[in-house]
Scaffold this active site. Structure first.
Site, PDB file in Angstrom:
ATOM      1  N   ASP A 118       0.839  -1.213  -0.065  1.00 32.86           N
ATOM      2  CA  ASP A 118      -0.038   0.052  -0.142  1.00 32.86           C
ATOM      3  C   ASP A 118       0.833   1.152   0.013  1.00 32.86           C
ATOM      4  O   ASP A 118       1.848   1.498   0.793  1.00 32.86           O
ATOM      5  CB  ASP A 118      -0.940   0.069   1.155  1.00 32.86           C
ATOM      6  N   GLU A 176      14.160 -15.019  -1.190  1.00 26.87           N
ATOM      7  CA  GLU A 176      14.240 -16.351  -0.660  1.00 26.87           C
ATOM      8  C   GLU A 176      12.860 -17.188  -0.659  1.00 26.87           C
ATOM      9  O   GLU A 176      13.259 -18.708  -0.608  1.00 26.87           O
ATOM     10  CB  GLU A 176      14.567 -16.469   0.655  1.00 26.87           C
TER      11      GLU A 176
HETATM   12  C1  NOJ Z   1      -4.647   2.902  -0.915  1.00 30.58           C
HETATM   13  C2  NOJ Z   1      -5.717   2.212  -0.704  1.00 30.58           C
HETATM   14  O1  NOJ Z   1      -6.072   1.267  -1.713  1.00 30.58           O
HETATM   15  C3  NOJ Z   1      -6.782   2.794  -0.120  1.00 30.58           C
HETATM   16  O2  NOJ Z   1      -8.243   2.059   0.061  1.00 30.58           O
HETATM   17  C4  NOJ Z   1      -6.264   3.377   1.169  1.00 30.58           C
HETATM   18  O3  NOJ Z   1      -7.370   4.201   1.900  1.00 30.58           O
HETATM   19  C5  NOJ Z   1      -5.049   4.194   1.156  1.00 30.58           C
HETATM   20  N1  NOJ Z   1      -4.181   3.723   0.246  1.00 30.58           N
HETATM   21  C6  NOJ Z   1      -4.567   4.219   2.597  1.00 30.58           C
HETATM   22  O4  NOJ Z   1      -4.002   3.399   3.004  1.00 30.58           O
END
Ligand code: NOJ
Length: 533
Positions: free
Chosen positions: A204, A261
């Site tokens: 993310d 790994e």
């Molecule tokens: C991207 C994620 O896809 C989204 O849903 C989220 O709100 C933000 N990052 C923050 O984590």
């Protein structure tokens, strides 16, 4: 740069995003969960995808529906248990599917024990796990950075009189990736999950981990006057100092040593809208793949589509993660005109994306040609919408998956679901299974032909000269072409070819040297000697 240690399986894969809350509800409480995912794995294998990306299932107060993680190595009770995850991994592997889980390293939840310790006092040993600063000279935030989700990226914490940084909600404090202890924590977290058998990570906000050391103000790109949407406001800034810092690459190099790994994949949510900048984030020795998000924002014209696809291909090659939808954006069918028109266009774009080097991803419901689900104003739950007047939230693309007839279209047996079921039964999996001409069958056929045609080692793509409304390229022996115009267009292909796939209309098996494409039609052409698939 050459690609080192890329998992063989990734090269040929197509991914599928499962937004767990809305996929399948196994325990009948109205919220999708891990048992619900398990129930539908056969469907995904039948569809023909290779990677199943599970959105976050960790313990969380759910301020941002799981992207606010309270414990990086557990499972939220609302989603099930670790044993449920183990069953998914086991069954997925039996079916030949890979499981990629969503790791959220940019920020934790404010309820994470690291943050609770960090905020308790200035000299707490966890203080530097997060980014704390004194107020600016006027007593306000330390710099001009904005939160993606509205307002400043800083919140004053009264306990110590300092501000903490959060590029998203105040409940999502940003971790301090300049602190080696934070780096070590995550190396251990990666191993915990890899030892449990997962095949990789979707990372993310992958481009944002390290922040400018001096926390300098970002330059403004344009005036914010009259703009109310939180995410547009964020885009008014040049994110020179809060995003894409080169030190972030060091982190992925260290992750890559671990991933190698385990033959595991690192797939970055790289929200970087310039292809050269994306290439810099995915240089080949860290993240294996970086998502390219520009297709989610382009207009439906050949002049917009062609460079959007070609620039990413030229700069990022087979490290592009191709996406036209996700749980964060209005669905492509809606964006491209809605209904049958939007469906034709979305499928046409899929044909091109499936032919290019890289890893294409489908977001649940994209294979059904869903448009955004209807969510009445009093049922909106996304904080982007509920906390910012004038902002468009993400609920419409998150409504429950329509599986078949009956209560909640087969998603859940609960009297009510966390978001309303936003679609009619005709769009459900069961209804589309029964119709050989359905969007679902067309996507499945496309995945099947991709598997047969694609030579993953063939990375070169030749963009072909065409009439203005067409976009066409040759990869290996095959030509992919889309008519993005509103009228039929005839095109001299140059040599005799046979049509192997058509996104609309019947498929003729006669070898031809010219083709006429209807509006929004896409074709895959192969050598005249090739048989119809
Ligand atoms: C991207 C994620 O896809 C989204 O849903 C989220 O709100 C933000 N990052 C923050 O984590």
């Amino acid at each position: 740069m050459s690609i080192v240690g890329r998992p063989e399986w990734l090269t040929t894969s197509v991914g599928y995003e499962v937004y767990i809350r809305s996929f399948g509800d196994g325990n009948g409480n109205g919220v999708g969960d891990l048992p619900g995912v398990l129930q539908h794995l056969e469907y995904l294998a039948w569809l023909g995808v290779d990677i199943v990306w599970l959105t976050p299932f960790f313990p969380s107060p759910m301020a941002d529906y799981g992207y606010d993680v309270g414990d990086y190595v557990g499972v939220a009770p609302v989603f099930g248990t670790l044993a449920d995850l183990d069953l998914i991994v086991e069954r997925a592997h039996e079916l030949g599917l890979k499981i990629v889980i969503d790791i959220v390293p940019n920020h934790s939840s404010e309820t994470h024990p690291w943050f609770e310790a960090s905020r308790s006092s200035i000299d707490n040993p966890f203080r530097d796990h997060y980014i704390w600063r004194d107020p600016g000279p006027d007593g306000g935030p330390p710099n001009n950075w904005l939160s993606h989700f509205g307002g400043p990226a800083w919140t004053l914490d009264r306990t110590t009189g300092q501000y903490y940084l959060h590029l998203f909600l105040p409940e999502q404090p940003d971790l301090n990736w300049r602190n080696p202890k934070v780096r070590d924590e995550f190396l251990e977290i990666l191993r915990v999950w890899l030892d449990r058998g997962v095949d990789g990570f979707r990372i993310d906000v992958a481009h944002a981990l390290v922040k400018d050391e001096q926390l300098r103000d970002n330059p403004m790109l344009m005036s914010t006057e009259g703009i109310t949407d939180a995410r547009y406001l964020f885009a008014c800034m040049d994110h020179a100092h809060d995003l894409t810092q080169p030190e972030t690459l060091e982190i992925y190099r260290s992750w890559r040593m671990i991933a190698d790994e385990y033959d595991a994949a690192l797939i970055g949510e790289t929200y970087v809208l310039d292809a050269a900048d994306l290439a810099a984030m995915v240089p080949g020795d860290g993240l294996h793949v970086g998502f390219w998000f520009v297709p989610m924002h382009m207009e439906w014209t050949a002049d917009a589509i062609r460079p959007t696809l070609s620039r990413a291909t030229e700069e990022v090659s087979d490290r592009v993660g191709w996406v036209q939808s996700s749980h964060d954006e209005s669905r492509p069918v809606t964006r491209y005109g809605g209904g049958d028109l939007g469906r034709r266009r979305s499928l046409g774009l899929s044909v091109l994306m499936m032919g290019l080097p890289g890893v294409p991803f489908i977001y649940q419901g994209e294979e059904l040609g869903l448009d955004d689900g209807f969510v009445p104003a009093d049922r909106l739950t996304d904080p982007v919408a509920t906390r910012n007047e004038g902002s468009v939230g993400r609920d419409g693309c998150r409504t429950p998956m329509p599986w078949g007839p009956g209560a909640n279209l087969g998603f859940s047996t609960a009297p009510d679901t966390w978001l309303p079921v936003g679609h009619g039964e005709e769009s459900s999996v069961a209804a589309q299974l029964a119709d050989p001409e359905s969007h679902l069958h067309k996507i499945r056929a496309l995945l099947s032909i991709r598997r047969k045609l694609i030579d993953p080692t063939e990375r070169s793509v030749e963009w072909l000269a065409t009439p203005d409304e067409l976009i066409a390229f040759r990869r290996g022996n095959h030509v992919y072409v889309l008519n993005a115009g509103a009228e039929p267009v005839e095109w001299e292909v140059g040599n005799m070819m046979r049509c192997l796939y058509s996104s609309t209309g019947p498929l003729s098996d006669v070898a031809v040297s010219s083709v006429t494409l209807a509006a929004d039609q896409a074709l895959i052409l192969g050598p005249a000697s090739a048989g119809v698939q």
